[in-house]
Design an enzyme around this catalytic site. Structure first.
Site, PDB file in Angstrom:
ATOM      1  N   HIS A  63      -9.985  -5.430  -3.175  1.00  0.00           N
ATOM      2  CA  HIS A  63      -8.648  -5.647  -2.619  1.00  0.00           C
ATOM      3  C   HIS A  63      -8.765  -6.048  -1.169  1.00  0.00           C
ATOM      4  O   HIS A  63      -9.643  -5.588  -0.447  1.00  0.00           O
ATOM      5  CB  HIS A  63      -7.777  -4.398  -2.774  1.00  0.00           C
TER       6      HIS A  63
ATOM      7  N   HIS B 239      -6.813  -6.002   2.266  1.00  0.00           N
ATOM      8  CA  HIS B 239      -5.694  -5.398   2.994  1.00  0.00           C
ATOM      9  C   HIS B 239      -5.117  -6.463   3.927  1.00  0.00           C
ATOM     10  O   HIS B 239      -5.852  -7.026   4.760  1.00  0.00           O
ATOM     11  CB  HIS B 239      -6.185  -4.240   3.873  1.00  0.00           C
TER      12      HIS B 239
ATOM     13  N   ASN C 214     -12.859  -3.362   2.600  1.00  0.00           N
ATOM     14  CA  ASN C 214     -13.842  -2.291   2.706  1.00  0.00           C
ATOM     15  C   ASN C 214     -14.790  -2.408   1.513  1.00  0.00           C
ATOM     16  O   ASN C 214     -14.348  -2.442   0.374  1.00  0.00           O
ATOM     17  CB  ASN C 214     -13.136  -0.934   2.695  1.00  0.00           C
TER      18      ASN C 214
ATOM     19  N   GLY D 253     -15.738   2.979   3.652  1.00  0.00           N
ATOM     20  CA  GLY D 253     -14.605   3.810   3.240  1.00  0.00           C
ATOM     21  C   GLY D 253     -13.854   3.286   2.032  1.00  0.00           C
ATOM     22  O   GLY D 253     -12.684   3.616   1.831  1.00  0.00           O
ATOM     23  N   GLN D 254     -14.512   2.454   1.211  1.00  0.00           N
ATOM     24  CA  GLN D 254     -13.841   1.966   0.002  1.00  0.00           C
ATOM     25  C   GLN D 254     -13.561   3.127  -0.939  1.00  0.00           C
ATOM     26  O   GLN D 254     -14.460   3.917  -1.237  1.00  0.00           O
ATOM     27  CB  GLN D 254     -14.691   0.907  -0.711  1.00  0.00           C
TER      28      GLN D 254
ATOM     29  N   ASP E 204       0.850  -1.192   0.000  1.00  0.00           N
ATOM     30  CA  ASP E 204       0.000   0.000   0.000  1.00  0.00           C
ATOM     31  C   ASP E 204       0.890   1.247   0.000  1.00  0.00           C
ATOM     32  O   ASP E 204       1.888   1.315   0.721  1.00  0.00           O
ATOM     33  CB  ASP E 204      -0.920  -0.008   1.232  1.00  0.00           C
TER      34      ASP E 204
HETATM   35  P1  5GP Z   1      -9.831   1.213   0.337  1.00  0.00           P
HETATM   36  O1  5GP Z   1     -10.008   2.473   1.134  1.00  0.00           O
HETATM   37  O2  5GP Z   1     -10.495   1.299  -1.012  1.00  0.00           O
HETATM   38  O3  5GP Z   1     -10.179  -0.037   1.077  1.00  0.00           O
HETATM   39  O4  5GP Z   1      -8.267   1.079   0.100  1.00  0.00           O
HETATM   40  C1  5GP Z   1      -7.576   1.635  -0.965  1.00  0.00           C
HETATM   41  C2  5GP Z   1      -6.117   1.580  -0.609  1.00  0.00           C
HETATM   42  O5  5GP Z   1      -5.357   1.819  -1.779  1.00  0.00           O
HETATM   43  C3  5GP Z   1      -5.688   2.630   0.425  1.00  0.00           C
HETATM   44  O6  5GP Z   1      -5.131   1.973   1.547  1.00  0.00           O
HETATM   45  C4  5GP Z   1      -4.669   3.481  -0.323  1.00  0.00           C
HETATM   46  O7  5GP Z   1      -3.614   3.906   0.489  1.00  0.00           O
HETATM   47  C5  5GP Z   1      -4.222   2.566  -1.430  1.00  0.00           C
HETATM   48  N1  5GP Z   1      -3.794   3.248  -2.630  1.00  0.00           N
HETATM   49  C6  5GP Z   1      -4.394   4.318  -3.233  1.00  0.00           C
HETATM   50  N2  5GP Z   1      -3.726   4.662  -4.342  1.00  0.00           N
HETATM   51  C7  5GP Z   1      -2.680   3.782  -4.441  1.00  0.00           C
HETATM   52  C8  5GP Z   1      -1.606   3.635  -5.390  1.00  0.00           C
HETATM   53  O8  5GP Z   1      -1.487   4.363  -6.377  1.00  0.00           O
HETATM   54  N3  5GP Z   1      -0.721   2.636  -5.166  1.00  0.00           N
HETATM   55  C9  5GP Z   1      -0.812   1.795  -4.088  1.00  0.00           C
HETATM   56  N4  5GP Z   1       0.109   0.853  -3.963  1.00  0.00           N
HETATM   57  N5  5GP Z   1      -1.805   1.910  -3.174  1.00  0.00           N
HETATM   58  C10 5GP Z   1      -2.716   2.891  -3.353  1.00  0.00           C
END
Ligand code: 5GP
Ligand code: ZN
Length: 114
Positions: A100, A102, A87, A93-94, A30
């Site tokens: 994905h 985590h 998420n 908070g997605q 991340d």
């Molecule tokens: P969500 O909030 O959708 O569950 O998680 C999205 C995740 O993607 C976040 O933890 C954020 O830090 C990560 N993320 C966003 N943009 C990028 C990126 O360009 N590269 C990587 N490796 N992670 C990203």
């Protein structure tokens, strides 16, 4: 899928610190880690969110958890414990709409989550 950030990382069009890859699953660090170990595990197949998962995907989702367990071992957090978070949707908070998982480890996580 065009304009999908994680499809871009999977296809190598966008830079990503990839730590695992097979023909169906890719994992990368991340960019804004929330723990000493914070890896995102994604299917190569573009599925937007958990609620879109179909029966035909169940084996793939199981395999993702197998990859998570192996990465936790490799990253040295298996013994201490780790957390898998998905998420799904606005209230959770997605922010990226390519499903994905985590993998978070290397510190204590409180419960209930924030
Ligand atoms: P969500 O909030 O959708 O569950 O998680 C999205 C995740 O993607 C976040 O933890 C954020 O830090 C990560 N993320 C966003 N943009 C990028 C990126 O360009 N590269 C990587 N490796 N992670 C990203
Ligand atoms: Zn995608």
């Amino acid at each position: 899928m065009a304009d999908c950030l994680f499809c871009g990382i999977i296809e190598g069009k966008i830079k990503g610190d990839i730590v695992y890859r097979d023909d169906r699953i890719v994992a990368f660090r991340d960019v804004r880690p929330q723990a000493p170990v914070h890896i995102l595990i994604v299917p190569v197949k573009h599925v937007a969110m958990l609620s879109d998962v179909q029966k035909e995907d169940y084996e793939l989702i199981g395999a993702i958890h197998g990859v998570a367990n192996r990465l936790a071992e490799k990253e040295g957090v298996a013994k201490g414990g780790y957390r898998i978070v998905v998420n799904c949707g606005a209230n959770a908070g997605q922010t990226v709409f390519h499903i994905h998982f985590h993998l978070l480890g290397g510190r204590h996580f409180s419960w209930p989550p924030g």
